[in-house]
Design a protein around this motif. Sequence first.
Motif, short mmCIF file in Angstrom:
data_model
loop_
_atom_site.label_atom_id
_atom_site.label_comp_id
_atom_site.label_asym_id
_atom_site.label_seq_id
_atom_site.Cartn_x
_atom_site.Cartn_y
_atom_site.Cartn_z
N UNK A 178 41.08 41.47 39.06
CA UNK A 178 41.95 40.55 39.80
C UNK A 178 42.83 41.39 40.71
N UNK A 179 43.73 40.75 41.41
CA UNK A 179 44.64 41.50 42.29
C UNK A 179 45.59 42.40 41.51
N UNK A 180 45.84 42.06 40.24
CA UNK A 180 46.87 42.75 39.47
C UNK A 180 46.36 43.59 38.31
N UNK A 181 45.09 43.42 37.94
CA UNK A 181 44.58 44.11 36.75
C UNK A 181 43.06 44.18 36.81
N UNK A 182 42.50 44.93 35.88
CA UNK A 182 41.05 45.05 35.80
C UNK A 182 40.64 45.32 34.36
#
Length: 123
Positions: free
Chosen positions: A17-21
């Motif tokens: 995602x834009x904030x995590x993986x």
Amino acid sequence: MKNMICPLANVEEVFVSDDAAVYQCSRQNCYWLEFQGATTAFNVRDFFAFKKKIDSIDLEAMLTDSSRNGDFEIIMPFRTERCFILSIEEILQLREVLSGAKFMIELNGVIHSCLHSRSLLTF
């Protein structure tokens, strides 16, 4: 992956995602969560337990709690050295990436099952 734990790992992207993986390492049979500039390794069972813990956080109670400690949730996942101090926004970010990862893991299992069943029918 920004903060690689083991340079010999065989890592595959599960969901980003834009904030995590979330990445999967087949060599170590674990999942790695990259969040807030750090990478945390989970065995399979602990990864799903962590997701369940994040999903169980009562956001409504946090929003209505006027005390200072109502603004954050502290989570210490089992068998990790990591301590997460999470705001409501960060909890939502984690829920997004963990739900996406769970969906992709389940989808991969269904695909493999279908391919395996199909290969048995061709013999």
